[in-house]
Enzyme design. Structure first.
Site, PDB file in Angstrom:
ATOM      1  CG  HIS A 187      -4.716   9.056  27.260  1.00 40.52           C
ATOM      2  ND1 HIS A 187      -4.376   9.786  28.375  1.00 40.52           N
ATOM      3  CD2 HIS A 187      -3.685   8.200  27.048  1.00 40.52           C
ATOM      4  CE1 HIS A 187      -3.183   9.415  28.799  1.00 40.52           C
ATOM      5  NE2 HIS A 187      -2.742   8.448  28.008  1.00 40.52           N
ATOM      6  CD  GLU A 214      -4.393  -3.266   6.475  1.00 42.27           C
ATOM      7  OE1 GLU A 214      -4.517  -2.031   6.445  1.00 42.27           O
ATOM      8  OE2 GLU A 214      -4.772  -4.003   5.550  1.00 42.27           O
ATOM      9  CD  GLU A 224     -10.825  -2.181   2.925  1.00 40.11           C
ATOM     10  OE1 GLU A 224     -10.979  -1.277   2.099  1.00 40.11           O
ATOM     11  OE2 GLU A 224      -9.744  -2.781   3.077  1.00 40.11           O
ATOM     12  CB  CYS A 284       2.861 -13.459 -16.606  1.00 40.99           C
ATOM     13  SG  CYS A 284       4.090 -12.232 -16.199  1.00 40.99           S
ATOM     14  NE  ARG A 307      -1.708 -16.513 -13.925  1.00 39.70           N
ATOM     15  CZ  ARG A 307      -1.461 -17.137 -12.786  1.00 39.70           C
ATOM     16  NH1 ARG A 307      -2.464 -17.619 -12.077  1.00 39.70           N
ATOM     17  NH2 ARG A 307      -0.222 -17.294 -12.359  1.00 39.70           N
ATOM     18  CE  LYS A 362      -6.525  -4.078  -5.258  1.00 39.33           C
ATOM     19  NZ  LYS A 362      -6.448  -4.428  -3.823  1.00 39.33           N
ATOM     20  CG  ASN A 377       3.730 -16.750 -13.806  1.00 34.62           C
ATOM     21  OD1 ASN A 377       4.012 -15.656 -13.315  1.00 34.62           O
ATOM     22  ND2 ASN A 377       2.922 -17.607 -13.222  1.00 34.62           N
ATOM     23  N   GLY A 378       7.119 -15.859 -13.488  1.00 36.04           N
ATOM     24  CA  GLY A 378       7.961 -16.058 -12.306  1.00 36.04           C
ATOM     25  C   GLY A 378       9.099 -15.057 -12.298  1.00 36.04           C
ATOM     26  CD1 TRP A 410       2.651  -8.449 -12.019  1.00 35.57           C
ATOM     27  CD2 TRP A 410       0.834  -7.289 -12.597  1.00 35.57           C
ATOM     28  NE1 TRP A 410       2.366  -7.561 -11.006  1.00 35.57           N
ATOM     29  CE2 TRP A 410       1.259  -6.835 -11.340  1.00 35.57           C
ATOM     30  CE3 TRP A 410      -0.296  -6.705 -13.174  1.00 35.57           C
ATOM     31  CZ2 TRP A 410       0.603  -5.828 -10.642  1.00 35.57           C
ATOM     32  CZ3 TRP A 410      -0.942  -5.713 -12.464  1.00 35.57           C
ATOM     33  CH2 TRP A 410      -0.492  -5.288 -11.219  1.00 35.57           C
ATOM     34  CE  LYS A 448      -8.009  -4.779   4.265  1.00 33.57           C
ATOM     35  NZ  LYS A 448      -6.803  -4.094   3.969  1.00 33.57           N
TER      36      LYS A 448
END
Ligand code: M6R
Length: 607
Positions: free
Chosen positions: A502, A479, A486, A2, A28, A602, A101-102, A75, A483
Site C-alpha cells: 500500500h 523491534e 538506534e 545482585c 550489577r 537508557k 544473588n538469584g 538489585w 534496534k
C-alpha cells in the site's frame, strides 16, 4: 542480578576491601548495600537501602572490625529496596549471615514451614529462608558446611550464596546454581564474588565454581565439593588477563552483546516469577472492561506482541498504545472500567508515567510490568510484576524485551486458563513451549553468530533496510527496525508485510535489503507471496526462519535459522534474537559504540 563478595584474610581489615569490591560490582545492582564481618566471635552487620556511596556516607561501610566478611549490592527481586530487605540476612540469633544473588522459587513454602518451627522472619525476601534453614540444621548438630549443604538441597531456583557464621568464624561457605560465582586466590587471602571484577585489583588467580558445587574458603585455602554426591573437586586457579572494564563485561567487548548472550538466563528467571502475582494480574485482566497496553520504544513493541497473545490465547482484546500518544488518543475514553497495563523496563519513563498518572486520575486500574523494583511504576501500580532481568546497561533494550514477552505470554496463558477459552491439552503444550524458550534462544544465539557477521560484511553499505512480518511477527519486525536504527544509525522501515504493497514497496529497487520475519505459522503462505513480490522487484531477501524451512531458504539471499519449533504466539522471543545480533554487529562494523548511541539515554525521564 545482585553482586556478592566475600574475603577471608590472614591479616588486615575485611570491611574496606568489601566496600571497594562492592563498588566495582555496583553495575550489577545498586538499590541497597550491606556487609557482615566477624571479630572475636562476634558477627557485625551494616546494611541500608540506597546507593553504596550514600550508604557509606551515612554509616561508614569501612568501619566494621575483623579480617573475614561478606558483602552484597542489591538489585531487588523479592521485597522492595528497604533497609530490612538489604543483605546480609541472618538467622534468629544473628549467628549466621547470608548474601545471595538469584531467586529461590519455593521460599514461601519453606518460610511457612520454618515459621511453624518458631523462626522469626524480618524481611520480605526469598533469601532469608537460607540462614533460617542453616540454623535449623545446625540445631540438629550439623557442622556449618553440612548445614549449608543440606539446606541447599531444599532450595529450587537460582543462587550464588556466601555464608558467614561466628560458630565457625574462619570460613566462608559459598555455593552456586545458575547464578555466577568465582573464587579469587591471593597471597594469604581468598575471595569470592559474582564476577572477577570485584577482586581483580587484589588477585588475577581465579577458580570458577560450577553449578551444583559448594566451596569452603579460608584465608590460606579453598576446597570444592559437588553438592549432590559430596565428591571433592580438584580445580587449580587460572590466571586472567582482563582489565576491570573487560571483567564487568565478562570478557565481551560491549554490554549489549553480553546482554544478548544473557537472554537464556533471564528467560529462565522469568519462569520463576511468583504465581501469586501472575494470577492476581491475570484476574484483573480477565475482569477488565477494556485493557490498554501502554509503553514506549521497545516496551511498546512487547505490548504490540502481547496484544496478539491476549487475543489468540485468552480471546481478550487489548489496545497497545504508544505512551506519548495515550492521553490524546485514548484519554477521554478512560474511566473506572479501564485497565492500564503499563510496561516499562526502567519503570521511570516519563511518557509512560504521564499516561499512567492521567489514567489513575480517571479511576482506571493500573497494572505494571517492569524490571526495577522500587521504581515509580511499582509504587503507583495496583499490582506489579518484576521481570527479573537484572540491570541492563546497554542503551538498547535486548534481554529486557525478550523477558517482557515471556512474562506477557505467561500472563496471557493464565487469563486463558481463567476464561477456559482453549483446551487443556493446548494449554499444556503452550506451557511446555514457554519452558523450552530459554534453550531455543540459547541455540539461536550460537547458531547465528558467524552468519550474522558474514551478512553484516555484505550489507554494511546499504543505506536503508526494510523489515516485514505478518501477525505477531510484525511486532518483531518493528523491534528489529528500532534496534538497527538506534544502534547502527541505519534508517529503516518496518511494516506489517500485508501493508507494504500500500505504499512502501515503491522504495524497492534491485539490491534493496528486505528482512522478512517468517516463522512457520498461519501467515506463512501469504508471506511467501510477499517475498515473491519483493523478489520480483529485485530486492535482496534476508529471512529469519525456522530451522530447515527449505522453501523460504530457497527464496532468500541470506537467512538466519531458529532451531526448534515454537507456537506462533511465542516466536518473537526467539526470532528477534538474530536481528538483535545484526544490529549489534552492524554498529561494531561501522565503528560505533553500541552501548552508548548518540542522543539517547537508557531511561527517558522527560516528556
Ligand atoms: O524503560 P522503558 O522500557 O520504559 O524504556 C522505553 C524506551 O525508552 C526504550 O525501550 C528505548 O526505546 C530503548 N532505547 C530501546 O532499545
Amino acid at each position: 542480578m545482585c553482586g556478592i563478595f566475600g574475603c577471608a584474610l590472614k591479616n588486615g581489615k575485611a570491611a574496606p576491601l568489601i566496600h571497594a569490591a562492592l563498588k566495582r560490582l555496583e553495575y550489577r545492582g545498586y538499590d541497597s548495600v550491606g556487609e557482615a564481618t566477624i571479630q572475636n566471635g562476634i558477627l557485625n552487620i551494616k546494611k541500608d537501602q540506597g546507593k553504596i556511596d550514600d550508604v557509606h556516607k551515612a554509616i561508614d561501610l569501612d568501619n566494621l572490625p575483623g579480617n573475614i566478611g561478606i558483602g552484597h549490592t542489591r538489585w531487588a527481586t523479592h521485597g522492595a529496596p528497604y533497609q530490612v530487605n538489604a543483605h546480609p540476612h541472618t538467622d534468629c540469633e544473628n549467628k549466621i549471615a547470608v548474601v545471595h544473588n538469584g531467586i529461590i522459587e519455593n521460599f514461601s513454602e519453606i518460610k511457612k514451614e520454618l515459621e511453624g518451627l518458631g523462626h522469626e522472619f524480618r524481611s520480605k525476601t526469598d533469601t532469608e529462608v537460607i540462614p533460617h534453614l542453616i540454623e535449623e540444621n545446625m540445631k540438629k548438630g550439623m557442622s556449618l558446611v553440612e548445614a549449608v549443604r543440606d539446606s541447599l538441597k531444599r532450595l529450587s531456583g537460582s543462587y550464588a550464596i556466601a555464608v558467614l557464621s561466628n560458630i565457625e568464624p574462619d570460613k566462608i561457605v559459598v555455593a552456586r546454581n545458575e547464578s555466577p560465582l568465582v573464587i579469587g586466590v591471593g597471597e594469604e587471602a581468598t575471595y569470592c564474588a559474582s564476577d572477577i571484577t570485584a577482586f581483580l585489583p587484589l588477585t588475577n588467580r581465579t577458580v570458577i565454581l560450577e553449578n551444583g558445587e559448594l566451596s569452603v574458603l579460608e584465608a590460606d585455602k579453598y576446597e570444592i565439593w559437588n553438592i549432590d554426591d559430596w565428591k571433592p573437586v580438584k580445580r587449580e586457579p587460572e590466571q586472567v588477563t582482563w582489565t576491570t572494564e573487560m571483567a564487568q563485561k565478562q570478557g565481551y567487548p560491549h554490554f549489549m552483546i553480553k546482554e544478548i548472550y544473557e537472554q537464556p538466563r533471564c528467560l529462565r528467571d522469568t519462569l520463576r516469577l511468583q504465581d501469586l502475582y501472575l494470577d492476581l494480574m491475570a484476574t484483573f485482566l480477565d475482569r477488565a472492561g477494556e485493557v490498554f497496553l501502554v509503553a514506549a520504544g521497545t516496551s511498546y513493541h512487547a505490548c504490540l506482541a502481547a496484544s496478539y497473545m491476549f487475543s489468540d490465547l485468552a480471546f481478550l482484546a487489548t489496545h497497545p498504545v504508544i505512551a506519548s500518544e495515550f492521553i490524546e488518543q485514548e484519554g477521554m475514553a478512560i474511566n473506572i472500567n479501564s485497565t492500564i497495563l503499563a510496561v516499562s523496563q526502567s519503570g521511570e519513563t516519563a511518557d509512560t508515567l504521564a499516561a499512567v498518572d492521567y489514567a489513575r486520575n480517571r479511576a482506571a486500574t493500573i497494572l505494571g510490568l517492569t524490571n526495577a523494583v522500587g521504581s515509580t511504576l511499582t509504587r503507583i501500580s495496583r499490582v506489579y510484576i518484576v521481570q527479573q532481568s537484572g540491570p541492563e546497561i546497554g542503551v538498547a533494550a535486548t534481554k529486557t524485551f525478550t523477558s517482557q514477552m515471556s512474562v506477557l505470554a505467561q500472563l496471557a496463558l493464565r487469563v486463558s486458563k481463567i476464561r477456559g477459552k482453549i483446551g487443556h491439552r493446548q494449554i499444556e503444550e503452550l506451557e511446555k513451549s514457554v519452558n523450552q524458550i530459554p534453550d531455543i534462544v540459547e541455540a539461536t544465539i550460537k547458531k547465528n553468530e558467524s552468519k550474522v557477521l558474514d551478512v553484516v560484511k555484505k550489507l554494511k553499505k546499504k543505506p536503508v533496510f526494510f523489515f516485514l512480518g505478518r501477525g505477531i511477527s510484525s511486532a518483531t519486525a518493528q523491534e528489529a527496525r528500532l534496534k538497527l536504527m538506534e544502534i547502527a544509525y541505519v534508517p529503516s522501515i518496518a511494516y506489517p508485510a500485508g501493508e507494504s504493497k500500500h505504499g512502501p514497496i515503491s522504495l524497492v529497487e534491485p539490491g534493496f535489503p528486505v528482512v522478512f520475519v517468517c516463522p512457520r505459522d498461519e501467515t506463512r503462505k501469504t508471506i511467501v507471496g510477499n517475498i515473491m513480490e519483493m523478489k520480483a522487484r529485485g530486492a535482496s531477501i534476508i529471512s529469519v526462519i525456522e530451522e530447515g524451512d527449505e522453501e523460504i531458504k530457497s527464496l532468500s539471499d541470506e537467512y538466519f535459522e531458529v532451531p526448534g519449533s515454537l507456537p506462533e504466539i511465542l516466536t518473537p522471543i526467539a526470532f528477534i534474537v538474530p536481528l538483535q545480533q545484526l544490529a549489534y554487529y552492524m554498529a561494531v562494523e561501522k565503528g560505533l559504540n553500541p552501548d552508548m548511541p548518540r542522543n539517547l539515554a537508557k531511561s527517558v525521564t522527560v516528556k
